[in-house]
Enzyme design. Structure first.
Site, PDB file in Angstrom:
ATOM      1  N   HIS A 109      99.140  44.447  17.588  1.00 12.06           N
ATOM      2  CA  HIS A 109      97.966  44.193  18.462  1.00 12.06           C
ATOM      3  C   HIS A 109      98.513  44.088  19.999  1.00 12.06           C
ATOM      4  O   HIS A 109      99.530  43.638  20.164  1.00 12.06           O
ATOM      5  CB  HIS A 109      97.393  42.427  18.237  1.00 12.06           C
ATOM      6  N   ASP A 145      93.093  39.399  13.668  1.00 10.70           N
ATOM      7  CA  ASP A 145      94.568  39.352  14.565  1.00 10.70           C
ATOM      8  C   ASP A 145      95.241  38.159  14.214  1.00 10.70           C
ATOM      9  O   ASP A 145      95.970  37.520  15.076  1.00 10.70           O
ATOM     10  CB  ASP A 145      94.187  39.638  15.915  1.00 10.70           C
TER      11      ASP A 145
HETATM   12  C1  GAR Z   1      96.935  50.017  20.166  1.00 12.54           C
HETATM   13  O1  GAR Z   1      97.157  49.734  21.350  1.00 12.54           O
HETATM   14  C2  GAR Z   1      96.910  48.922  19.173  1.00 12.54           C
HETATM   15  O2  GAR Z   1      97.621  48.122  19.496  1.00 12.54           O
HETATM   16  C3  GAR Z   1      95.438  48.696  19.250  1.00 12.54           C
HETATM   17  O3  GAR Z   1      94.875  49.785  19.134  1.00 12.54           O
HETATM   18  C4  GAR Z   1      95.558  51.090  19.989  1.00 12.54           C
HETATM   19  C5  GAR Z   1      95.750  51.941  19.169  1.00 12.54           C
HETATM   20  O4  GAR Z   1      96.417  53.166  19.716  1.00 12.54           O
HETATM   21  N1  GAR Z   1      95.045  47.887  18.172  1.00 12.54           N
HETATM   22  C6  GAR Z   1      94.350  46.762  17.922  1.00 12.54           C
HETATM   23  O5  GAR Z   1      93.644  46.351  19.154  1.00 12.54           O
HETATM   24  C7  GAR Z   1      94.091  46.114  16.827  1.00 12.54           C
HETATM   25  N2  GAR Z   1      93.506  44.904  16.779  1.00 12.54           N
HETATM   26  P1  GAR Z   1      96.863  54.285  19.110  1.00 12.54           P
HETATM   27  O6  GAR Z   1      95.831  55.010  18.217  1.00 12.54           O
HETATM   28  O7  GAR Z   1      97.232  55.451  20.158  1.00 12.54           O
HETATM   29  O8  GAR Z   1      98.174  54.145  18.461  1.00 12.54           O
END
Ligand code: GAR
Length: 214
Positions: A109, A145
């Site tokens: 997260h 979360d």
């Molecule tokens: C990441 O920043 C992850 O931490 C976030 O989504 C993004 C995905 O990036 N996750 C959340 O917000 C979950 N609550 P990615 O597809 O490039 O890995």
């Protein structure tokens, strides 16, 4: 060898970091499959380029969250995995799904939990005037979360930071932190029992803290 599945909804840059760590032998794991709830997630292309099995289970094809989650459980169980890695998977999971994979379900997260659960974490950290921000890897509980935090990477906020700039720096830390935590599960340094993480044989009282130089 730890057998993992990665769940994505979008770009999959964290998936890429995990693929690279496994391919480079830094993490002793086998990626048994990549599952997306969106057919257009770029992470699926990343997985296919690596020759990894992929599956799309579109949430819109199911009448409710329970039915969607049960379909995901069937797919994941068919891959015979030890660990489910949520990497930008943007659906809320049912308690039934979380229970099924209890202790085998990780999430990353983009905030220093318990701060800023939910969305727009970078903007909220900037608006609050925080001097530091970051990301957290945690075992997943049924709360959004929520669940015991294993490790956090702290990222300084610069006085002139933009949301885009801060997002990018947190992302870089995510790409270093997530493979590291998966590696601990793979080599047995990290375990989970009775709702509690154990690190190097001791209960993990506080999340492990990192500041990456990048
Ligand atoms: C990441 O920043 C992850 O931490 C976030 O989504 C993004 C995905 O990036 N996750 C959340 O917000 C979950 N609550 P990615 O597809 O490039 O890995």
């Amino acid at each position: 060898m730890l057998k993992i599945a990665v769940l994505i909804s979008g770009s999959g840059s964290n998936l890429q970091a995990i693929i690279d760590a496994v391919a480079g032998g830094v993490v002793q794991a086998e990626i048994r499959g990549v599952l997306s709830n969106r057919a257009d997630a770029y992470g699926l292309t990343r997985a296919q380029q690596q020759g990894l099995p992929t599956a799309v289970i579109a949430h819109g094809d199911y009448p409710d969250r329970e039915a969607f989650d049960q379909a995901m459980i069937r797919q994941l169980d068919s891959w015979g995995i030890d660990l489910v890695v949520l990497a930008g998977f943007m659906r809320i999971l049912t308690p039934g799904f979380v229970q099924h994979f209890e202790g085998r379900l990780l999430n990353i997260h983009p905030s220093l939990l318990p701060k800023y659960k939910g969305l727009h974490t970078h903007r909220r950290a900037l608006e609050a005037g925080d001097s530091e921000h970051g990301c957290s890897v945690h075992f997943v509980s049924a709360e959004l979360d929520g669940g015991p935090v294993i490790a956090q990477a702290r990222v300084p906020v610069h006085p002139d930071d933009t949301e885009a700039g801060l997002t990018e720096r947190v992302h870089k830390s995510e790409h270093l932190l997530y493979p590291r935590v998966i590696g601990w599960l793979a080599d047995g340094s990290l375990e989970y029992g009775n709702g509690q993480p154990r690190f190097e044989g001791r209960p993990l009282a506080q999340p492990l803290q990192f500041v990456f130089d990048h």
